[in-house]
Design a protein around this motif. Sequence first.
Motif, PDB file in Angstrom:
ATOM      1  N   PRO A  70       0.802  -1.221   0.000  1.00 27.89           N
ATOM      2  CA  PRO A  70       0.000   0.000   0.000  1.00 27.89           C
ATOM      3  C   PRO A  70       0.841   1.280   0.000  1.00 27.89           C
ATOM      4  CG  PRO A  70      -0.040  -0.992   2.182  1.00 27.89           C
ATOM      5  CD  PRO A  70       0.764  -1.901   1.292  1.00 27.89           C
ATOM      6  N   MET A  71       0.285   2.254  -0.684  1.00 23.88           N
ATOM      7  CA  MET A  71       0.779   3.625  -0.666  1.00 23.88           C
ATOM      8  C   MET A  71      -0.474   4.480  -0.509  1.00 23.88           C
ATOM      9  SD  MET A  71       3.488   3.508  -3.822  1.00 23.88           S
ATOM     10  CE  MET A  71       2.192   3.304  -5.036  1.00 23.88           C
ATOM     11  N   GLY A  72      -0.319   5.742  -0.241  1.00 19.81           N
ATOM     12  CA  GLY A  72      -1.490   6.591  -0.087  1.00 19.81           C
ATOM     13  C   GLY A  72      -1.260   7.945  -0.732  1.00 19.81           C
ATOM     14  N   PHE A  73      -1.762   8.117  -1.973  1.00 15.44           N
ATOM     15  CA  PHE A  73      -1.494   9.375  -2.667  1.00 15.44           C
ATOM     16  C   PHE A  73      -2.660   9.894  -3.512  1.00 15.44           C
ATOM     17  CE2 PHE A  73      -0.240   5.972  -5.465  1.00 15.44           C
ATOM     18  CZ  PHE A  73      -0.725   6.359  -6.694  1.00 15.44           C
ATOM     19  N   LEU A  74      -3.629   9.070  -3.832  1.00 16.31           N
ATOM     20  CA  LEU A  74      -4.666   9.492  -4.776  1.00 16.31           C
ATOM     21  C   LEU A  74      -5.656  10.510  -4.213  1.00 16.31           C
ATOM     22  CD1 LEU A  74      -5.639   6.242  -6.723  1.00 16.31           C
ATOM     23  CD2 LEU A  74      -4.533   8.287  -7.623  1.00 16.31           C
ATOM     24  N   LYS A  75      -6.043  10.325  -2.967  1.00 14.62           N
ATOM     25  CA  LYS A  75      -7.052  11.192  -2.347  1.00 14.62           C
ATOM     26  C   LYS A  75      -6.575  11.569  -0.949  1.00 14.62           C
ATOM     27  CE  LYS A  75     -11.156   9.531  -4.725  1.00 14.62           C
ATOM     28  NZ  LYS A  75     -12.567   9.209  -4.550  1.00 14.62           N
ATOM     29  N   PRO A  76      -7.167  12.603  -0.376  1.00 13.43           N
ATOM     30  CA  PRO A  76      -6.742  13.009   0.970  1.00 13.43           C
ATOM     31  C   PRO A  76      -6.833  11.901   2.016  1.00 13.43           C
ATOM     32  CG  PRO A  76      -8.067  14.751  -0.017  1.00 13.43           C
ATOM     33  CD  PRO A  76      -8.126  13.562  -0.962  1.00 13.43           C
ATOM     34  N   ASP A  77      -7.807  10.971   1.876  1.00 20.44           N
ATOM     35  CA  ASP A  77      -7.913   9.906   2.875  1.00 20.44           C
ATOM     36  C   ASP A  77      -7.126   8.648   2.508  1.00 20.44           C
ATOM     37  OD1 ASP A  77      -9.575   8.836   0.893  1.00 20.44           O
ATOM     38  OD2 ASP A  77     -11.277   8.507   2.243  1.00 20.44           O
ATOM     39  N   SER A  78      -6.431   8.644   1.361  1.00 26.25           N
ATOM     40  CA  SER A  78      -5.643   7.477   0.952  1.00 26.25           C
ATOM     41  C   SER A  78      -4.571   7.087   1.969  1.00 26.25           C
ATOM     42  CB  SER A  78      -5.010   7.697  -0.419  1.00 26.25           C
ATOM     43  OG  SER A  78      -5.969   7.677  -1.447  1.00 26.25           O
ATOM     44  N   PRO A  79      -3.774   8.046   2.496  1.00 21.32           N
ATOM     45  CA  PRO A  79      -2.751   7.643   3.473  1.00 21.32           C
ATOM     46  C   PRO A  79      -3.357   6.988   4.721  1.00 21.32           C
ATOM     47  CG  PRO A  79      -2.269   9.845   2.663  1.00 21.32           C
ATOM     48  CD  PRO A  79      -3.647   9.475   2.162  1.00 21.32           C
ATOM     49  N   GLY A  80      -4.483   7.510   5.210  1.00 16.34           N
ATOM     50  CA  GLY A  80      -5.131   6.939   6.389  1.00 16.34           C
ATOM     51  C   GLY A  80      -5.658   5.539   6.135  1.00 16.34           C
ATOM     52  N   LYS A  81      -6.181   5.301   4.927  1.00 15.03           N
ATOM     53  CA  LYS A  81      -6.667   3.964   4.580  1.00 15.03           C
ATOM     54  C   LYS A  81      -5.500   2.992   4.404  1.00 15.03           C
ATOM     55  CE  LYS A  81     -11.007   5.423   2.452  1.00 15.03           C
ATOM     56  NZ  LYS A  81     -11.798   5.508   1.214  1.00 15.03           N
ATOM     57  N   ALA A  82      -4.418   3.457   3.761  1.00 18.23           N
ATOM     58  CA  ALA A  82      -3.233   2.606   3.584  1.00 18.23           C
ATOM     59  C   ALA A  82      -2.647   2.249   4.944  1.00 18.23           C
ATOM     60  CB  ALA A  82      -2.203   3.315   2.708  1.00 18.23           C
ATOM     61  N   ALA A  83      -2.616   3.222   5.849  1.00 17.55           N
ATOM     62  CA  ALA A  83      -2.107   2.972   7.201  1.00 17.55           C
ATOM     63  C   ALA A  83      -3.000   1.980   7.942  1.00 17.55           C
ATOM     64  CB  ALA A  83      -2.015   4.287   7.973  1.00 17.55           C
ATOM     65  N   ALA A  84      -4.308   2.125   7.788  1.00 20.58           N
ATOM     66  CA  ALA A  84      -5.238   1.190   8.439  1.00 20.58           C
ATOM     67  C   ALA A  84      -4.963  -0.237   7.980  1.00 20.58           C
ATOM     68  CB  ALA A  84      -6.682   1.589   8.142  1.00 20.58           C
ATOM     69  N   LEU A  85      -4.693  -0.416   6.694  1.00 25.73           N
ATOM     70  CA  LEU A  85      -4.384  -1.758   6.177  1.00 25.73           C
ATOM     71  C   LEU A  85      -3.127  -2.319   6.825  1.00 25.73           C
ATOM     72  CD1 LEU A  85      -5.152  -1.233   2.386  1.00 25.73           C
ATOM     73  CD2 LEU A  85      -6.382  -2.755   3.946  1.00 25.73           C
ATOM     74  N   LEU A  86      -2.078  -1.494   6.908  1.00 30.33           N
ATOM     75  CA  LEU A  86      -0.816  -1.966   7.481  1.00 30.33           C
ATOM     76  C   LEU A  86      -0.912  -2.223   8.986  1.00 30.33           C
ATOM     77  CD1 LEU A  86       1.958   0.069   5.632  1.00 30.33           C
ATOM     78  CD2 LEU A  86       1.370  -2.351   5.369  1.00 30.33           C
ATOM     79  N   GLN A  87      -1.780  -1.494   9.671  1.00 31.07           N
ATOM     80  CA  GLN A  87      -1.903  -1.618  11.123  1.00 31.07           C
ATOM     81  C   GLN A  87      -2.902  -2.705  11.556  1.00 31.07           C
ATOM     82  OE1 GLN A  87       0.299   1.542  12.895  1.00 31.07           O
ATOM     83  NE2 GLN A  87      -1.631   1.376  13.896  1.00 31.07           N
ATOM     84  N   ALA A  88      -3.684  -3.190  10.619  1.00 31.51           N
ATOM     85  CA  ALA A  88      -4.775  -4.105  10.966  1.00 31.51           C
ATOM     86  C   ALA A  88      -4.268  -5.379  11.629  1.00 31.51           C
ATOM     87  CB  ALA A  88      -5.572  -4.456   9.713  1.00 31.51           C
ATOM     88  N   GLN A  89      -5.028  -5.842  12.631  1.00 34.71           N
ATOM     89  CA  GLN A  89      -4.749  -7.148  13.256  1.00 34.71           C
ATOM     90  C   GLN A  89      -4.832  -8.246  12.204  1.00 34.71           C
ATOM     91  OE1 GLN A  89      -3.937  -8.008  16.305  1.00 34.71           O
ATOM     92  NE2 GLN A  89      -4.582  -6.391  17.689  1.00 34.71           N
ATOM     93  N   ASP A  90      -5.801  -8.114  11.295  1.00 33.41           N
ATOM     94  CA  ASP A  90      -6.008  -9.084  10.222  1.00 33.41           C
ATOM     95  C   ASP A  90      -6.041  -8.313   8.901  1.00 33.41           C
ATOM     96  OD1 ASP A  90      -6.846 -11.021   8.411  1.00 33.41           O
ATOM     97  OD2 ASP A  90      -8.415 -11.818   9.719  1.00 33.41           O
ATOM     98  N   GLY A  91      -4.846  -8.070   8.340  1.00 36.09           N
ATOM     99  CA  GLY A  91      -4.721  -7.296   7.107  1.00 36.09           C
ATOM    100  C   GLY A  91      -5.538  -7.855   5.949  1.00 36.09           C
ATOM    101  N   PRO A  92      -5.495  -9.177   5.708  1.00 41.32           N
ATOM    102  CA  PRO A  92      -6.302  -9.704   4.605  1.00 41.32           C
ATOM    103  C   PRO A  92      -7.808  -9.468   4.796  1.00 41.32           C
ATOM    104  CG  PRO A  92      -4.583 -11.256   5.173  1.00 41.32           C
ATOM    105  CD  PRO A  92      -4.564 -10.178   6.232  1.00 41.32           C
ATOM    106  N   ALA A  93      -8.297  -9.551   6.026  1.00 43.30           N
ATOM    107  CA  ALA A  93      -9.730  -9.317   6.271  1.00 43.30           C
ATOM    108  C   ALA A  93     -10.082  -7.858   6.000  1.00 43.30           C
ATOM    109  CB  ALA A  93     -10.103  -9.699   7.698  1.00 43.30           C
ATOM    110  N   LEU A  94      -9.212  -6.925   6.416  1.00 40.65           N
ATOM    111  CA  LEU A  94      -9.491  -5.513   6.167  1.00 40.65           C
ATOM    112  C   LEU A  94      -9.356  -5.204   4.675  1.00 40.65           C
ATOM    113  CD1 LEU A  94     -10.413  -2.962   7.591  1.00 40.65           C
ATOM    114  CD2 LEU A  94      -8.001  -2.295   7.784  1.00 40.65           C
ATOM    115  N   MET A  95      -8.426  -5.857   4.003  1.00 39.43           N
ATOM    116  CA  MET A  95      -8.284  -5.680   2.552  1.00 39.43           C
ATOM    117  C   MET A  95      -9.571  -6.129   1.858  1.00 39.43           C
ATOM    118  SD  MET A  95      -6.013  -4.810   0.234  1.00 39.43           S
ATOM    119  CE  MET A  95      -5.922  -4.947  -1.549  1.00 39.43           C
ATOM    120  N   ARG A  96     -10.109  -7.248   2.305  1.00 40.06           N
ATOM    121  CA  ARG A  96     -11.359  -7.752   1.731  1.00 40.06           C
ATOM    122  C   ARG A  96     -12.489  -6.745   1.968  1.00 40.06           C
ATOM    123  NH1 ARG A  96     -12.487 -11.441  -0.532  1.00 40.06           N
ATOM    124  NH2 ARG A  96     -13.757 -13.210  -0.714  1.00 40.06           N
ATOM    125  N   GLU A  97     -12.563  -6.191   3.172  1.00 38.66           N
ATOM    126  CA  GLU A  97     -13.595  -5.193   3.467  1.00 38.66           C
ATOM    127  C   GLU A  97     -13.413  -3.958   2.578  1.00 38.66           C
ATOM    128  OE1 GLU A  97     -15.119  -2.323   7.111  1.00 38.66           O
ATOM    129  OE2 GLU A  97     -14.028  -4.148   7.622  1.00 38.66           O
TER     130      GLU A  97
END
Length: 184
Positions: A70-97
């Motif tokens: 993940p990277m976060g550059f397209l929209k203002p909330d992209s970095p926060g979403k990319a960070a959420a993916l990296l920080q998730a307890q279950d990254g694949p589950a959050l990716m699916r969501e």
Amino acid sequence: MAAEQPAPHYLPASTAATFENAPAIVEGALGKNVKSTIYVFMDPNCIFCHYAWKAFQPYEAVGLQVHWIPMGFLKPDSPGKAAALLQAQDGPALMRELEMKFSEKDESGGIKPLEKVPSATQTKLSGNAKMFRDFGFDGTPTIIYMTSGGRWADVSGLPPLNSLPTMLNLPEQPITDPSLQRFH
């Protein structure tokens, strides 16, 4: 008429360790079930990354492992979403969501962004973005894969669906999602 196969851009073998060790969400086949592995630079709000995710799902069921970088550059909330993916307890589950709730109309990933990105996570995201630039990539998704000849190659954007079996070194899988029909 079938879409043209993308011409691969080859990467030096020495670069493999760089993207293989990138902070990523690993999705798909695991352990002895892995038959093919790809690395995908993505933004959580990238609609073509979303389409790639959809296209890879049938291949994940037969042995594909995807490392979503993940990277976060397209929209203002992209970095926060990319960070959420990296920080998730279950990254694949959050990716699916992220993908299951993706708004194609708004081109927006379907998860809540972190309001404040922790510095350690920001360092990982910045490292992913630097790696992306250092490789000379310019669009998401950028897919890195091992060719049947054993060389690392990359393709930018969503390739034609008929090129996936060759890229992934897996048998062709049916892709019936209506949103992907224009990519056949």
